[in-house]
Design an enzyme around this catalytic site. Structure first.
Site, PDB file in Angstrom:
ATOM      1  N   ALA A  94       0.892  -1.288  -0.029  1.00 33.52           N
ATOM      2  CA  ALA A  94      -0.100  -0.001  -0.055  1.00 33.52           C
ATOM      3  C   ALA A  94       0.963   1.445   0.071  1.00 33.52           C
ATOM      4  O   ALA A  94       0.588   2.079  -0.702  1.00 33.52           O
ATOM      5  CB  ALA A  94      -0.920  -0.112   1.178  1.00 33.52           C
ATOM      6  N   ASP A 135      -0.796  -8.128  -4.186  1.00 33.87           N
ATOM      7  CA  ASP A 135      -1.139  -6.951  -3.047  1.00 33.87           C
ATOM      8  C   ASP A 135      -1.060  -5.752  -3.573  1.00 33.87           C
ATOM      9  O   ASP A 135      -1.492  -4.636  -3.466  1.00 33.87           O
ATOM     10  CB  ASP A 135      -0.043  -7.186  -1.930  1.00 33.87           C
ATOM     11  CG  ASP A 135       1.224  -7.652  -2.212  1.00 33.87           C
ATOM     12  OD1 ASP A 135       1.664  -7.696  -3.535  1.00 33.87           O
ATOM     13  OD2 ASP A 135       2.209  -7.805  -1.407  1.00 33.87           O
TER      14      ASP A 135
HETATM   15  O1  PMV Z   1       2.164 -12.787   3.502  1.00 39.18           O
HETATM   16  P1  PMV Z   1       1.152 -12.098   2.466  1.00 39.18           P
HETATM   17  O2  PMV Z   1      -0.215 -11.641   3.080  1.00 39.18           O
HETATM   18  O3  PMV Z   1       2.070 -11.010   1.857  1.00 39.18           O
HETATM   19  O4  PMV Z   1       0.860 -12.903   1.444  1.00 39.18           O
HETATM   20  C1  PMV Z   1       1.612 -13.959   0.901  1.00 39.18           C
HETATM   21  C2  PMV Z   1       0.873 -14.460  -0.390  1.00 39.18           C
HETATM   22  C3  PMV Z   1       1.867 -15.438  -1.118  1.00 39.18           C
HETATM   23  O5  PMV Z   1       0.917 -15.998  -2.161  1.00 39.18           O
HETATM   24  C4  PMV Z   1       2.435 -16.473  -0.340  1.00 39.18           C
HETATM   25  C5  PMV Z   1       3.057 -14.738  -1.870  1.00 39.18           C
HETATM   26  C6  PMV Z   1       2.498 -13.817  -3.203  1.00 39.18           C
HETATM   27  O6  PMV Z   1       3.263 -12.903  -3.441  1.00 39.18           O
HETATM   28  O7  PMV Z   1       1.500 -14.112  -3.765  1.00 39.18           O
END
Ligand code: PMV
Length: 304
Positions: A94, A135
């Site tokens: 973010a 994200d």
């Molecule tokens: O840990 P977080 O909330 O950043 O999620 C990671 C998700 C994964 O699939 C494990 C890694 C990714 O970049 O997609």
């Protein structure tokens, strides 16, 4: 001139880990946001980010942006957050996306959402070396997205706000090391892990339909199935399992860990009238409730 922007945090609904290997996931934005303020100053760039857990994302964003668009970086950057970075709700992505947007406004460089995503994803890879970019996509576009690795597909899903409970397990997960550890395990037993990823991707595709149809019972069931597969991958923890189980016993439609695992948060989908009971059960299992709504707006200009 001062520019202020914001971008939302995220929750992974389905498909974590598999999405690193060219499979889809479903991610939703949350109501908690990161705010970035930038203004020109006479000297070299300065950062005032008391809550930031990792300044590398801010520094890398300034570096990549100024190299690409040939701008000086005589700026002061301030960041604020609605939420603690300990929850793993995507504060780094973010802040990256909000800062790209703020710099583009400050230097009057028009950027499309696609360009913001591309730049943000490059920055994440420069800093972490691994990651699917889910994200960055949801911080940019907001809402709920069906997403394939690296942004090969970014498709908004028009769904209603979810009746979700989010529980923090009390330990901070190190996403990069969990992803790297899994990668090394996969080298040893490729077919086993890819079979699991395939099963996860089938759940993601089924959930895409149940979410659009507002079929919460089926969606919850798919969440619990997804959690089982994440257990098989070895990324869950006893605490996360306990919290998920407690949520289901208290009447949730389903529950799963959200994100890399190894700590951070779990999510449960529950009928609105059982939310309080589910929250209580998660707290009794040792969790801390994180109050967020889902489906919020992507990166935006707050003020100039
Ligand atoms: O840990 P977080 O909330 O950043 O999620 C990671 C998700 C994964 O699939 C494990 C890694 C990714 O970049 O997609």
């Amino acid at each position: 001139m001062k520019v202020k922007t914001s971008a939302p945090g995220k929750l992974m609904l389905f498909g974590e880990h598999a999405v690193v290997y060219d499979y889809p996931c479903i991610v939703t934005s949350v109501s908690s946001r990161i705010y970035v303020e930038v203004e020109r100053i006479p000297g070299q760039f300065m950062i005032d980010a008391p809550q930031a857990k990792d300044l590398r994302f801010v520094e890398e964003t300034v570096k990549v942006f100024s190299e690409k668009y040939k701008v000086d970086n005589k700026i002061l950057i301030k960041t604020y957050s609605d939420f603690s970075s300990k929850f793993g709700l995507g504060s780094s992505s973010a802040v990256t996306v909000a800062l790209i947007n703020a710099l583009s406004k400050l230097y009057k460089i028009e950027l499309s959402k696609q360009e913001i995503f591309d730049l943000g994803y490059k920055i994440v890879l420069n800093v972490q070396g691994v990651g699917s970019g889910f994200d960055i996509a949801v911080a940019t576009y907001g809402g709920t997205l069906y997403f394939v690795t690296g942004g090969k597909v970014i498709k908004p899903l028009l769904i209603k706000e979810l009746s979700l409970v989010v529980g923090y397990s009390g330990t901070k997960a190190d996403t990069t090391s969990i992803v790297k550890t899994l990668k090394s395990k996969i080298q040893i037993s490729k077919s086993k892990y890819f079979k699991t990823f395939k099963s996860i991707s089938q759940i993601v595709d089924a959930a895409k339909i149940t979410l659009i149809n507002g079929d919460w019972k089926k969606t919850g069931g798919l969440m619990s199935q997804n959690h089982k597969l994440l257990q098989e991958l070895g990324v869950s923890t006893g605490k996360l399992d306990k919290m998920c189980q407690a949520a289901v016993v208290a009447g949730a439609y389903g529950a799963k860990l959200s994100g890399a695992g190894g700590g951070d948060c779990m999510i449960a989908l529950a009928p609105p009238e059982r939310i309080k009971k589910v929250e209580l059960a998660i707290v009794e299992a040792g969790g801390e409730i994180v109050n967020v709504k889902n489906n919020s707006q992507g990166v935006k200009l707050e003020k100039i």
